[in-house]
Design an enzyme around this catalytic site. Structure first.
Site, PDB file in Angstrom:
ATOM      1  CG  ASP A  12      -2.041  -1.040   1.121  1.00  0.00           C
ATOM      2  OD1 ASP A  12      -2.453  -1.356  -0.013  1.00  0.00           O
ATOM      3  OD2 ASP A  12      -2.455  -1.557   2.168  1.00  0.00           O
ATOM      4  CD  GLN A 221       1.530  -9.114  -2.337  1.00  0.00           C
ATOM      5  OE1 GLN A 221       2.365  -9.760  -2.934  1.00  0.00           O
ATOM      6  NE2 GLN A 221       0.321  -8.910  -2.825  1.00  0.00           N
TER       7      GLN A 221
END
Length: 295
Positions: A12, A221
């Site tokens: 993120d 990721q």
């Protein structure tokens, strides 16, 4: 020449936006690991779109996009993703290629993922329940089905054999949920997947490199979720660091040049696991709300 773009935290970090920003400088954008647990958010003509498996170069005219062998692919998610991309007027089949060695996520992988997490109770990892861990387990257990298997007439037979094995695992968890609708959706998506350009990924990417083309390897990721070097056991099931590029695309280490690491000013993580700087106060809530960091 291959450059790599990675997340340096727990994912993120905004990798999708950065890949989209850099894509014009490259000829090929390739995903080398992970699966539909990735969520790379882009804004095209002011409209938001989230890519889970398709490389973030898909919106750039004339750029080749490759889903590499290190990825585990959910055909159902891919079909939905393609519909979203097509809504922007993009002919995704023109520039999207899939390695024949890419492993498939089956409906029973998703069921095992869910059953396993439920069985862990308070010690759950925080899986996205998309079947990614069980798919990688079948890969290392030499049981998995790959995209190349779709081209063989024995695919359905092999699928049934693997499903029977998975059903025994599900019985051990006393998992009762009916997944017949998942299977129906799966086989529709499998027919859709057969229409893509399925290639020998390692020859494909090395041919591009030998012709002097620039390749951007897009990570999913983040480094702190790497299966070896992350916050084990609260990690993903693949190698999220630069080493994963070599095995996930089939290229030699000396082909890698620049490594671009993406961070953001504050850390977030989705799922379980240690997070020493987590804020439980109103400042933490403000960061979540303003940043849209809801996981």
């Amino acid at each position: 020449m291959v450059d790599v773009l990675l997340g340096l935290q727990w994912g993120d970090e905004g990798k999708g936006k950065i890949v989209d920003y850099f894509a014009d400088k490259y000829d090929v954008v390739a995903r080398f690991q992970g699966g539909p647990n990735a969520g790379h958010t882009l804004y095209v003509d002011g409209k938001k779109i989230v890519l889970h498996q398709i490389p973030s170069g898909i919106f750039h005219e004339g750029k080749t996009n490759l889903i590499g062998n290190g990825v585990v692919l959910d055909a159902v998610t891919l079909k939905k993703e393609c519909a979203n991309v097509a809504a922007f007027g993009v002919d995704y089949k023109k520039n999207l290629y899939i390695s024949e060695r890419t492993h498939l996520i089956l409906p029973t992988h998703r069921a095992i993922d869910k059953a396993s997490e439920l069985a862990k109770g308070n010690e759950k990892i925080g899986s996205t329940l998309k079947g990614i861990g069980p798919a990688y387990m079948d890969k290392t257990g030499r049981n998995g089905l790959r995209v190349g298997n779709l081209l063989d007439k024995s695919f359905t037979t092999e699928y049934i054999k693997l499903r029977l094995k998975h059903q025994k695992i599900l019985e051990s968890f006393n998992f009762q949920e009916d997944i017949s609708l998942w299977e129906e959706e799966f086989f529709e998506a499998i027919d859709f997947l057969r229409s893509f350009k399925i290639v020998n990924g390692e020859y494909f990417i090395n041919d591009k490199i030998s012709k002097g083309m620039r390749v951007l390897a897009e990570g999913a990721q983040g480094s702190m979720l790497d299966v070896d070097f992350g916050t084990f056991p609260f990690v993903t099931s693949s190698s999220t660091i630069t080493a994963g590029v070599c095995s996930g695309l089939g290229i030699a280490p000396q082909k890698i040049k620049e490594v671009i690491g993406i961070t953001k000013a504050y850390c977030t993580r989705v799922g379980s696991g240690p997070f020493p700087t987590e804020l439980f106060d109103e400042d933490g809530e403000a960061l979540r709300r303003i940043g849209g960091e809801i996981g």
